[in-house]
Motif scaffolding. Structure first.
Motif, PDB file in Angstrom:
ATOM      1  N   CYS A  66       1.001  -0.948   0.462  1.00 62.98           N
ATOM      2  CA  CYS A  66       0.352  -0.192   0.005  1.00 62.98           C
ATOM      3  C   CYS A  66       0.785   1.069   0.117  1.00 62.98           C
TER       4      CYS A  66
ATOM      5  N   TYR B   4       0.697  -0.910 -12.718  1.00 64.10           N
ATOM      6  CA  TYR B   4      -1.071   0.023 -12.247  1.00 64.10           C
ATOM      7  C   TYR B   4      -0.947   0.916 -12.912  1.00 64.10           C
TER       8      TYR B   4
ATOM      9  N   ALA C 219      -4.215   4.018  -1.720  1.00 65.41           N
ATOM     10  CA  ALA C 219      -4.904   2.483  -2.952  1.00 65.41           C
ATOM     11  C   ALA C 219      -3.360   1.820  -2.141  1.00 65.41           C
TER      12      ALA C 219
ATOM     13  N   THR D 208      -5.604  -2.093  -5.554  1.00 62.59           N
ATOM     14  CA  THR D 208      -7.131  -2.656  -4.129  1.00 62.59           C
ATOM     15  C   THR D 208      -6.690  -1.801  -3.504  1.00 62.59           C
ATOM     16  N   ARG D 209      -8.250  -1.908  -2.824  1.00 63.75           N
ATOM     17  CA  ARG D 209      -8.648  -1.027  -1.844  1.00 63.75           C
ATOM     18  C   ARG D 209      -8.025   0.843  -1.632  1.00 63.75           C
TER      19      ARG D 209
END
Length: 813
Positions: A765, A807, A801, A786-787
């Motif tokens: 993260c 990414y 994120a 994600t998140r």
């Protein structure tokens, strides 16, 4: 007497020119040997080296050139250029004791040497008496030409480095790669062959070969310039190709001037060997010595000789390439690419340099974007009723955070920090600590900047008579009075605050550590860094804002600036401070868009960032003089990155800014923002607030800055929302791994538009993206993330994120 007439005329013309330039040049910048005023102190050595070394060397070589090469205008011109370059190199060596630096520094006088040489040659042509224009036996050519090219990789030193050398420009440096090095050596051999064939027919003996090497160096620089025109985007519309060409030619001339004597030795030895061989052949009655037949005439034999010489040249070049490569491989890797450096050892919560990026302890790339704050600077005060700074409060930092800024370059004054030598002022230090704490409370890191403009806040002394071409000046900010030595040089400005004989003299004392003034600042940095060694909110230390060039650039701006930086870095580390150190080139970078220093390899500390100020198309000399753009807004990033790469460091611009009419400002800043995003860079804009009494503001109707001041009331004037809209555009404050692309909108609803891509080795993260505006941003696209979360912040939003592998994220306002 007839034989002595020409050298007497040449020396007299040179002497008169040196004296005239010293008298009419108020700063010493444009003269071969300047005298800006004040008393040169003999006991210090460096103040008189220009006179006791430069002048005798130049006059001696001019005499020699007039005797041996004075019959022709162009050969006399070359001789006078050689004299100036050798004199410059000798003077620099006397001051610095560094032969590699001195040899390279000879080229820095090219712009003054060439016109002066033309004048001297013209006087000799018309007043030097009868001329003998006979041509002479040429002598050997190939041995000298091969030697000229073959020794270049081994003696490269500081030549052929810096912003002028794009990656595809041939350079005879082993670290430029074998192909480009071999091409460069071949070009040098060719230039040497052409020059020797021409010059040796016109100037006999040792000097003839030396002048040929000088000319060959210039021809090599011209060849590099033509190649650079193509590979360095020379058609972009600015004047950079001309400036780069000058730098190429200056390097080439310096190389030829300082190594031409070696070529001369090789050529004359080859002449002697050839002469002995001819005599031996004649004594033995060999066919070569007998009357030539059709098959043995020189014309018939020449192709075979050329082929043989070319074969020898290829062999020598290959051996040279191998030797230079081995030398480079065994050398200190201090200047290796920053991309190969692992993360600096520092506690996890501190920023550090990691593989060519500014990163946090988790290896996330961090973009530091924010503003300069000058509200703690000890400025000169022109009028007691007009304050020089505006109060700095916690509200300022809350305000900055609302625009998404995550860094403040906090300008400090040595004069306020250490008004008494050896004692840090507790009250001022407490003010600095309070500012750092306020910034930290609002998520903003601080770069502590030892600020100076024009050396100190001393103004022109009352009763001073400024020489024509200079003007009385206000003081500005910087060093305390106890660290300031002017030696009677006038505090008068030439084209701005940074060119002042007094300021130049003070910087010269600093660079040469007169009375320990440089070591005093080094110790101060150690003490200041020690106060913040446990504070991760301090991103780093900026050693000295826009250092002046003193009186003897590039000795000062390259070698001496590097020595100071290295000493200050050592003091900071000895104090236990692990933060990044930001190192600036001299003020020349802000004025021209390029500079010469600090020297390559000046430090082996891996936690250092190269920090030029990117003011192209803003306050550079082209705008002040009304000439076409020297370095464009877009090109300045490339030039800065080249030098940073040579140093093996990341690049971060500690200052930039734009002023003038609104349309012009918006257009230029938009272009800057687009290029900054494209290169995934950070920076600090000049300036957050500027008081009406700030000497740089000039006490006008409004104090300039992002938050202007109404001079009539002392209150905030309407903010420059156009600039703030561009500066507060969306950007990743931190990104896992490494960013691979970035683009963003710059105004209004478009200010929330942003697109980025990156790559990270493993799942983590840490993606943190600032998005301005009152409306919640829309995630237009995402992959590898994600998140994803969007949280409101004052003035905008923060998108966070986690990422894995490659990414991407795109937002819309």
């Amino acid at each position: 007497m007839r034989q002595a007439r020409r050298p007497i005329v040449a020396v007299a013309a040179t002497s008169a020119l040196l004296l005239l330039q010293a008298v009419i040049d108020p700063t010493g910048l444009l003269a071969l040997v300047g005298w800006p005023g004040g008393l040169p102190l003999v006991e210090l050595g460096w103040p008189v080296a220009r006179y006791l070394v430069f002048v005798p060397v130049m006059l001696a070589v001019v005499w020699w050139a007039a005797v041996r090469a004075g019959d022709r205008f162009w050969t006399m011109t070359a001789g006078a250029v050689l004299a100036a370059l050798l004199a410059q190199a000798a003077g620099c060596f006397a001051m610095a004791g560094d032969i590699a630096l001195a040899a390279w520094a000879g080229g820095f006088i090219t712009a003054k040497a060439v016109p002066s040489a033309l004048i001297v040659a013209a006087v000799v042509r018309f007043a030097g008496g009868p001329r003998d224009l006979r041509v002479h036996r040429r002598g050997s050519v190939w041995p000298g030409a091969i030697a000229f090219g073959a020794m270049a990789p081994l003696l490269a030193g500081t030549w052929w480095t810096g912003a002028a050398y794009a990656p595809l420009i041939p350079s005879p440096r082993a670290d430029s790669g074998p192909v480009l090095m071999l091409v460069a050596v071949a070009l040098l051999v060719g230039a040497g062959w052409i020059s020797l064939r021409w010059m040796r027919r016109r100037v006999r003996g040792f000097l003839g070969v030396w002048l040929a090497a000088l000319v060959a160096g210039g021809l090599f620089g011209l060849a590099q310039s033509l190649i650079g025109l193509v590979v360095d985007d020379g058609f972009a519309g600015d004047l950079w190709p001309l400036l780069a060409a000058y730098l190429h030619v200056a390097d080439g001339l310096a190389f030829g001037a300082c190594t031409g004597w070696i070529v001369a030795v090789v050529a004359l030895v080859a002449d002697r060997v050839q002469a002995k061989r001819t005599v031996a052949d004649a004594a033995a009655g060999t066919p070569e010595a007998s009357a030539p037949s059709e098959a043995t005439t020189p014309e018939a034999a020449r192709p075979a000789k050329v082929v043989a010489a070319a074969g020898i040249a290829v062999a020598v070049i290959a051996v040279t390439a191998l030797a230079a490569s081995l030398v480079t491989a065994a050398s200190d890797p201090a200047t290796a690419s920053a991309a190969g450096r692992p993360a600096t050892s520092a506690p996890a919560e501190f920023l550090r340099v990691d593989h060519g990026r500014i990163a946090d302890g988790d290896g996330h790339q961090v973009l530091l974007r924010g503003v300069n704050v000058n509200q703690l600077v000890d400025f000169y005060q022109a009028r007691p009723e007009v304050p020089v700074t505006r109060p700095l409060t916690e509200a300022d930092f809350a305000d900055m955070a609302s625009y998404g800024f995550n860094v403040v370059r906090l300008n400090l004054s040595w004069s306020a920090l250490e008004p008494v030598q050896g004692e840090l002022d507790a009250a001022y230090l407490g003010t600095v600590k309070r500012a750092v704490g306020w910034a930290k409370a609002h998520g903003i890191r601080t770069v502590l900047d030892m600020h100076q403009d024009g050396w100190s806040n001393a103004a022109t002394a009352e009763g001073t008579e400024c020489r024509p071409g200079t003007d009385p000046m206000w003081g500005y900010d910087g060093a305390p009075e106890w660290a300031t030595r002017f030696d009677g040089a006038p505090r008068c400005s030439f084209t701005g605050r940074d060119i002042s004989p007094a300021g130049d003299r003070a910087f010269e004392h600093f660079y040469f550590d007169t009375d320990g003034v440089q070591q005093a600042l080094v110790r101060t940095w150690g003490e200041l860094a020690g106060e913040f060694r446990d504070e991760p909110a301090v991103a780093g230390f900026d050693l000295l804002n826009e250092p002046g060039f003193g009186e003897t650039a590039p000795v000062t701006t390259s070698l001496k600036l590097g020595e100071f930086s290295d000493a200050a870095i050592d003091a900071i580390r000895e104090a236990g401070a692990p933060q990044i150190v930001f190192v600036e080139p001299s003020i020349l970078w802000s004025g021209l868009g390029i500079d010469s220093g600090p020297s390559l390899g000046f430090t082996d500390d891996p936690n250092v960032v190269f920090s030029p100020h990117l003011y192209a198309e803003s306050i550079t000399m082209d705008r002040s003089l009304g000439i076409p753009t020297i370095v464009s807004t877009e090109r300045q990033f490339e030039l800065a990155q080249r030098v940073a790469d040579e140093h093996g460091m990341p690049m971060w611009s500690g200052e930039y800014g734009y002023w003038g009419d609104a349309a012009s400002i918006g257009s230029r800043l938009t272009r800057y923002a687009a290029e900054e995003d494209r290169r995934m860079q950070g920076s600090a804009y000049w300036v957050w607030k500027q008081s009406c009494g700030d000497p740089q503001n000039g006490i006008g109707e409004f104090g300039i800055g992002l938050v202007p001041e109404d001079c009539a009331t002392g209150d905030d004037a309407p903010r420059n929302e156009q600039l703030l809209g561009i500066l507060s555009r969306a950007y990743p404050q931190a990104a896992p791994g490494t960013l691979t692309s970035l683009s963003a909108g710059v105004a209004g609803d478009d200010g929330g538009r942003m697109s980025l891509t990156g790559v990270v080795d493993g799942p983590t993260c840490g993606l943190t993206v600032w998005v301005p505006g009152s409306a919640e941003p829309t995630i237009a696209d995402s992959s590898g993330l994600t998140r994803l979360e969007v949280e409101p912040q004052p003035g905008g939003w923060v998108v966070t994120a986690c990422a894995e592998g490659a990414y991407a994220l795109a937002t819309e306002g």
